[in-house]
Design an enzyme around this catalytic site. Structure first.
Site, PDB file in Angstrom:
ATOM      1  N   LYS A 176      70.115  -8.783  90.111  1.00 50.54           N
ATOM      2  CA  LYS A 176      69.049  -9.180  91.053  1.00 50.54           C
ATOM      3  C   LYS A 176      68.671  -7.980  91.940  1.00 50.54           C
ATOM      4  O   LYS A 176      68.752  -6.845  91.475  1.00 50.54           O
ATOM      5  CB  LYS A 176      69.482 -10.414  91.852  1.00 50.54           C
ATOM      6  CG  LYS A 176      69.947 -11.557  90.936  1.00 50.54           C
ATOM      7  CD  LYS A 176      70.116 -12.871  91.633  1.00 50.54           C
ATOM      8  CE  LYS A 176      70.568 -13.932  90.635  1.00 50.54           C
ATOM      9  NZ  LYS A 176      70.679 -15.259  91.221  1.00 50.54           N
ATOM     10  N   HIS A 209      63.180 -16.167  85.200  1.00 47.93           N
ATOM     11  CA  HIS A 209      64.245 -16.527  86.150  1.00 47.93           C
ATOM     12  C   HIS A 209      63.672 -17.429  87.246  1.00 47.93           C
ATOM     13  O   HIS A 209      62.537 -17.257  87.679  1.00 47.93           O
ATOM     14  CB  HIS A 209      64.876 -15.273  86.764  1.00 47.93           C
ATOM     15  CG  HIS A 209      66.151 -15.591  87.462  1.00 47.93           C
ATOM     16  ND1 HIS A 209      66.184 -16.111  88.733  1.00 47.93           N
ATOM     17  CD2 HIS A 209      67.446 -15.523  87.037  1.00 47.93           C
ATOM     18  CE1 HIS A 209      67.456 -16.339  89.063  1.00 47.93           C
ATOM     19  NE2 HIS A 209      68.229 -15.989  88.057  1.00 47.93           N
ATOM     20  N   ASN A 244      73.268 -10.415  85.958  1.00 45.06           N
ATOM     21  CA  ASN A 244      71.950 -10.230  86.573  1.00 45.06           C
ATOM     22  C   ASN A 244      72.196  -9.721  87.982  1.00 45.06           C
ATOM     23  O   ASN A 244      72.617 -10.475  88.853  1.00 45.06           O
ATOM     24  CB  ASN A 244      71.204 -11.577  86.592  1.00 45.06           C
ATOM     25  CG  ASN A 244      69.861 -11.472  87.286  1.00 45.06           C
ATOM     26  OD1 ASN A 244      69.418 -10.376  87.651  1.00 45.06           O
ATOM     27  ND2 ASN A 244      69.209 -12.605  87.481  1.00 45.06           N
ATOM     28  N   GLY A 289      73.712 -19.381  93.195  1.00 41.81           N
ATOM     29  CA  GLY A 289      74.062 -18.783  94.484  1.00 41.81           C
ATOM     30  C   GLY A 289      74.557 -19.790  95.508  1.00 41.81           C
ATOM     31  O   GLY A 289      74.688 -19.473  96.690  1.00 41.81           O
ATOM     32  N   GLU A 300      69.889 -22.388  83.644  1.00 37.98           N
ATOM     33  CA  GLU A 300      70.359 -22.165  85.014  1.00 37.98           C
ATOM     34  C   GLU A 300      69.804 -23.270  85.914  1.00 37.98           C
ATOM     35  O   GLU A 300      68.661 -23.186  86.363  1.00 37.98           O
ATOM     36  CB  GLU A 300      69.863 -20.813  85.531  1.00 37.98           C
ATOM     37  CG  GLU A 300      70.317 -19.629  84.710  1.00 37.98           C
ATOM     38  CD  GLU A 300      70.272 -18.331  85.514  1.00 37.98           C
ATOM     39  OE1 GLU A 300      71.311 -17.668  85.574  1.00 37.98           O
ATOM     40  OE2 GLU A 300      69.227 -17.999  86.092  1.00 37.98           O
TER      41      GLU A 300
HETATM   42  P1  13P Z   1      74.851 -16.822  90.713  1.00 37.64           P
HETATM   43  O1  13P Z   1      75.884 -16.510  89.671  1.00 37.64           O
HETATM   44  O2  13P Z   1      74.911 -15.886  91.904  1.00 37.64           O
HETATM   45  O3  13P Z   1      74.826 -18.262  91.082  1.00 37.64           O
HETATM   46  O4  13P Z   1      73.419 -16.499  90.037  1.00 37.64           O
HETATM   47  C1  13P Z   1      73.123 -17.040  88.803  1.00 37.64           C
HETATM   48  C2  13P Z   1      71.851 -16.451  88.345  1.00 37.64           C
HETATM   49  O5  13P Z   1      70.797 -16.752  88.872  1.00 37.64           O
HETATM   50  C3  13P Z   1      71.902 -15.472  87.253  1.00 37.64           C
HETATM   51  O6  13P Z   1      70.628 -15.165  86.793  1.00 37.64           O
END
Ligand code: 13P
Length: 249
Positions: free
Chosen positions: A12, A95, A10, A173, A167
């Site tokens: 983002k 998400h 992802n 993050g 998640e």
């Molecule tokens: P990170 O791997 O940066 O923690 O993000 C996970 C996420 O939100 C994937 O959709």
């Protein structure tokens, strides 16, 4: 039961157009012939450019959201028609950043899930609890609610095109990963809950990804758990050198 590992990146709200195309090219080259399932969730504006790179490869093209309605007067929205027109095959929905930053409700997420599935797109439905919810012992309840609300009206047949991404919001993050045992416990809970919503057969087949600070160093242990079938990767998906090692586990 052995399920194929499904590793999705992802991206983002990251990358320039040139970086997006270069990253996609690197992934195509390095994942060629590899046998897991792969997807990249690309920012809307770069989907068309990246589509040219991943077309006909073993990497699915994913979007990070989609409108709940067909084409029409919906300023700023992007429809399933538009996504399919340029070759998008999958969409990430629900998400936590859209739930908690934008304020998307479970009802809206469900409309998007049904719209995407009815239009033939695959869906990665994200669920997961906040830190306060985990500390209050509510993690399972939150996941159960997000599953039943997000999947309302989705048929058992359509579940073949649905992947669940667990998640935990506190792990996204942050560098904090759920322990493999904690993640496994909630993945198992989610699978059992899907068996209640549908059937054991649907539950046995559904892919449940883990997401939240997954990287090459912690992925093997997470992916070794019986109910963790893949990963939805954020930060580590932005470079081939950090993403590919997870893809080939
Ligand atoms: P990170 O791997 O940066 O923690 O993000 C996970 C996420 O939100 C994937 O959709």
């Amino acid at each position: 039961m052995a399920r194929t590992h499904y590793i999705a990146g992802n991206w983002k709200m990251n990358t320039s157009k040139a970086e997006a195309v270069a990253l996609a090219k690197d992934l195509v080259e390095q994942l060629k012939g590899k046998s897991n399932k792969y997807m990249i969730g690309v920012p809307f504006v770069y989907l068309d450019a990246v589509a040219q790179v991943v077309k006909g490869t073993n990497i699915l093209l994913g979007a990070q959201d989609v409108a709940a309605t067909p084409n029409g007067a919906h300023t700023g929205e992007v429809s399933t028609e538009m996504l399919k027109d340029i070759g998008v095959q999958s969409v990430i929905l629900g998400h936590s950043e859209r739930r908690h930053e934008i304020g998307e409700s479970d009802e809206l997420i469900n409309k998007k899930v049904r719209r995407a599935l009815n239009e033939g797109l695959e869906v990665v439905l994200c669920i997961g609890e906040l830190l306060a919810e985990r500390e209050a012992g509510e993690a399972e309840n939150v996941c159960a609610f997000q599953l039943s609300a997000g999947l309302a009206g989705v048929t058992a047949e359509q579940m073949k095109k649905v992947t669940i991404a667990y998640e935990p919001v506190w792990a996204i993050g942050t560098g904090k990963t759920a322990t493999p045992e904690d993640a496994q416990a909630i993945h198992k809970f989610c699978r059992d809950y899907i068996a209640k919503l549908y059937s054991q057969a649907v539950a046995d087949e559904v892919i449940i990804q883990y997401g939240g600070s997954m990287k090459a160093s912690n992925a093997p242990e997470l992916l070794a758990q019986p109910d963790i079938d893949g990963g939805l990767i954020g930060g580590a998906a932005l470079k081939a050198e950090t993403f590919v090692p997870i893809c080939v586990i």
